[in-house]
Scaffold this motif. Structure first.
Motif, PDB file in Angstrom:
ATOM      1  N   HIS A  55       0.883  -1.168   0.000  1.00 24.91           N
ATOM      2  CA  HIS A  55       0.000   0.000   0.000  1.00 24.91           C
ATOM      3  C   HIS A  55       0.926   1.224   0.000  1.00 24.91           C
ATOM      4  CE1 HIS A  55      -3.287  -2.637   0.619  1.00 24.91           C
ATOM      5  NE2 HIS A  55      -3.078  -2.872   1.898  1.00 24.91           N
ATOM      6  N   PRO A  56       1.073   1.904  -1.138  1.00 23.53           N
ATOM      7  CA  PRO A  56       2.107   2.932  -1.270  1.00 23.53           C
ATOM      8  C   PRO A  56       1.823   4.193  -0.468  1.00 23.53           C
ATOM      9  CG  PRO A  56       0.715   2.874  -3.224  1.00 23.53           C
ATOM     10  CD  PRO A  56       0.290   1.713  -2.367  1.00 23.53           C
ATOM     11  N   HIS A  57       2.880   4.961  -0.268  1.00 24.30           N
ATOM     12  CA  HIS A  57       2.752   6.248   0.414  1.00 24.30           C
ATOM     13  C   HIS A  57       1.754   7.116  -0.355  1.00 24.30           C
ATOM     14  CE1 HIS A  57       3.873  10.472   1.364  1.00 24.30           C
ATOM     15  NE2 HIS A  57       3.945   9.968   2.582  1.00 24.30           N
ATOM     16  N   GLY A  58       0.896   7.772   0.405  1.00 24.80           N
ATOM     17  CA  GLY A  58      -0.167   8.560  -0.207  1.00 24.80           C
ATOM     18  C   GLY A  58      -1.512   7.870  -0.111  1.00 24.80           C
ATOM     19  N   VAL A  71      10.670   7.444   5.659  1.00 24.53           N
ATOM     20  CA  VAL A  71      10.641   6.787   4.346  1.00 24.53           C
ATOM     21  C   VAL A  71       9.234   6.885   3.766  1.00 24.53           C
ATOM     22  CG1 VAL A  71      12.554   5.198   4.761  1.00 24.53           C
ATOM     23  CG2 VAL A  71      10.259   4.563   5.505  1.00 24.53           C
ATOM     24  N   GLN A  72       9.187   6.960   2.447  1.00 16.99           N
ATOM     25  CA  GLN A  72       7.913   7.060   1.741  1.00 16.99           C
ATOM     26  C   GLN A  72       7.968   6.108   0.558  1.00 16.99           C
ATOM     27  OE1 GLN A  72       7.468  11.241   0.770  1.00 16.99           O
ATOM     28  NE2 GLN A  72       6.995  11.814   2.894  1.00 16.99           N
ATOM     29  N   PHE A  73       7.592   4.861   0.798  1.00 14.48           N
ATOM     30  CA  PHE A  73       7.730   3.818  -0.216  1.00 14.48           C
ATOM     31  C   PHE A  73       6.576   3.875  -1.213  1.00 14.48           C
ATOM     32  CE2 PHE A  73       9.773   1.461   3.504  1.00 14.48           C
ATOM     33  CZ  PHE A  73      11.052   1.909   3.166  1.00 14.48           C
ATOM     34  N   GLY A  74       6.927   3.903  -2.485  1.00 12.51           N
ATOM     35  CA  GLY A  74       5.908   3.898  -3.528  1.00 12.51           C
ATOM     36  C   GLY A  74       5.601   2.503  -4.035  1.00 12.51           C
TER      37      GLY A  74
END
Length: 512
Positions: A55-58, A71-74
């Motif tokens: 479930h990606p960042h955002g 961290v903000q994993f896409g």
């Protein structure tokens, strides 16, 4: 105090109409084994999917700090690049590729534009030795058992320079020996500085191996327990998971056992592709009305093979022996014949054989008895919905409607759909193969209550389980099986884990 390797702060994740996570926070210390507990649907797997970028960042609210930085994993590739690797409950291996090919899939060892198989196989051999797997790198993964495939997944994670290893129900499908080996491997990885997060319903394993345990209930963090400092019992964890004391793991039940319903005599089954190999050897077994009978045995003892061969000979070859229903001989050479005689079999693998995961609850419940909801060769959809809704309420299936997809349900609710499907056939004999595998203690209690109700209705119930406490808790009598032979039968009052295990490990040559 050293900085935690992972901090998840106020994570909130919403799906259409459902808030799966709400303000969940947790901290994981570097080099520890951190367990996550909770009932099915509590949000454990969703939280780990947020962490790993599935479930990606955002798509969620909150923040994640790993190795001291936000961290903000896409995508999952982003998290793996940082050293976070997740191994899902459903293993993601390609059965037709070799062990080495699976380990380096997407991470191939390339030289001048071509895969260097010598390097790949050599590095794979080192990784296999590291996880304690004595297999050649060129072995097709499909030839390995589930326990060994789990080790291949860990070897694959190690090839990616893993810092944080996430395991979702890693021992759910493993026997005791494979489970113990896996837990030993996690201890070794801990000694090497690798941090692990383990989601598990097996509270005895958590008590044995976890340094810290975070409990999640209804999408919220309940508490985090220090397993090293606190006196944490399994009952204490259960109370946190379900929000109440389960005074007993098993519901109280007063049995009313009647006349014999099913009798199996001199039942012998040969392997389907190796007719010389005897899988079940002259088995004799009875189940009476209102009785819950257990079948215990180690992995490979022949429990499932016995059950499937009785259920319309859906397993095996050269099957001999006799089946009796209410004292009269019956023929059940096909699944249809078995169902017509009132025999039902709920498989141990509900996702592969028990349910159609891309169909709704309604279609799954009616699947084994379509004639009952059909007219003039056509399925009556309204009748299907009426029947399914009745079972949804009776079995307390947690879904907004019977048109919900079976694949979207939690493990416990999927199991209730499987039971509903077979109850709709109005069976006299109900064979339940690992009925509580992969579901939490709260859902287990519900399943046990349903089994008791079925017995009270006069059904003859045969339960196969790898968990001896489960059989001891719900069964009137327990048969033991070793190397295809029945080695004994004990009434509940005389059965203990010790004497059952003694019978389960008995050499078949000792059995008269």
């Amino acid at each position: 105090m050293a900085q935690p390797i992972l901090e998840m702060q106020a994570i909130t994740k919403t799906f259409p109409g459902v808030k799966a996570l709400q303000d969940v926070s947790m901290s994981v210390e570097r080099g520890e084994i951190h367990a996550i507990c909770g009932e099915n649907g509590a949000g454990k797997s969703t939280l780990m999917k947020v962490l790993s970028g599935v479930h990606p960042h955002g798509s969620y609210e909150g923040s994640i700090l790993f190795d001291g930085e936000e961290v903000q994993f896409g995508s999952i590739n982003d998290s793996e690049a940082k050293g976070i690797v997740i191994i899902h409950q459903e293993l993601a291996l390609v059965p037709y590729l070799s062990v080495a090919e699976n380990i380096f899939l997407g991470n191939e060892r390339v030289h001048r534009g071509f895969i260097d198989w010598n390097v790949a196989n050599s590095e794979a051999a080192v990784l296999l030795a590291r996880v304690g797997l004595d297999e050649l790198p060129v072995t097709p993964v499909g030839q390995l058992g589930v326990g060994k495939q789990q080790l291949v997944e860990i070897a694959k994670a190690l090839s990616k320079q893993v810092k944080l290893l996430i395991l979702d129900e890693p021992t759910a499908a493993l026997n005791d020996n494979d489970s113990e080996h896996l837990l030993g491997l996690l201890r070794q990885l801990k000694a090497q500085g690798i941090t692990s997060i383990m989601i598990s319903h097996k509270l005895n394993e958590i008590a044995e191996i976890a340094d810290t345990t975070t409990i999640i209930r209804d999408g919220r963090t309940v508490e985090t327990l220090d397993m090293r400092a606190d006196e944490v019992t399994q009952e204490r964890i259960i109370r946190g998971m379900v929000g109440r004391d389960l005074g007993h793991r098993f519901p109280p039940h007063e049995s009313h056992v009647g006349e014999e319903v099913l009798r199996i005599e001199d039942w012998t089954v040969h392997h389907p592709t190796d007719p010389e190999r005897v899988v079940v050897d002259r088995a004799n077994l009875t189940v009476r009305a209102g009785e819950i009978v257990g079948l215990a045995g180690l992995m490979g003892a022949g429990r499932t093979e016995l059950a499937m061969s009785v259920f319309g000979r859906s397993y095996g070859s050269h099957i001999t022996g006799n089946l009796y229903l209410h004292g009269k001989p019956i023929k059940a050479a096909t699944v249809s014949e078995a169902i017509s005689h009132g025999i039902a079999y709920a498989t141990e693998d509900r996702k592969k054989y028990g349910l159609n995961l891309i169909e709704d609850i309604r279609s799954n419940i009616s699947a084994a008895n379509l004639a009952q909801v059909s007219s003039s060769g056509f399925v009556n959809t309204n009748e299907e919905i009426r029947v399914a809704e009745g079972y949804r309420q009776r079995m307390n299936i947690k879904a907004p409607t019977v048109l919900a997809l079976a694949g979207k349900l939690s493990g416990g609710n999927q199991q209730k759909v499987v039971l509903s499907k077979w109850l709709f056939t109005d069976p006299q004999v109900l064979i339940l193969d690992e009925p509580t595998r992969g579901i939490d203690v709260g859902a287990k209690y519900e399943i046990y209550t349903l089994i008791n109700k079925l017995a009270d209705e006069g059904k003859a119930v045969l339960v196969i389980s790898s968990e001896l406490p489960e059989l001891l808790g719900i069964c009137n009598r327990i048969y033991t099986l070793s190397a295809g032979r029945i080695t004994g039968v004990l009434p509940q009052a005389q059965a203990t884990q010790e004497n059952l295990m003694e019978l389960m490990t008995k050499d078949k040559d000792e059995v008269r």
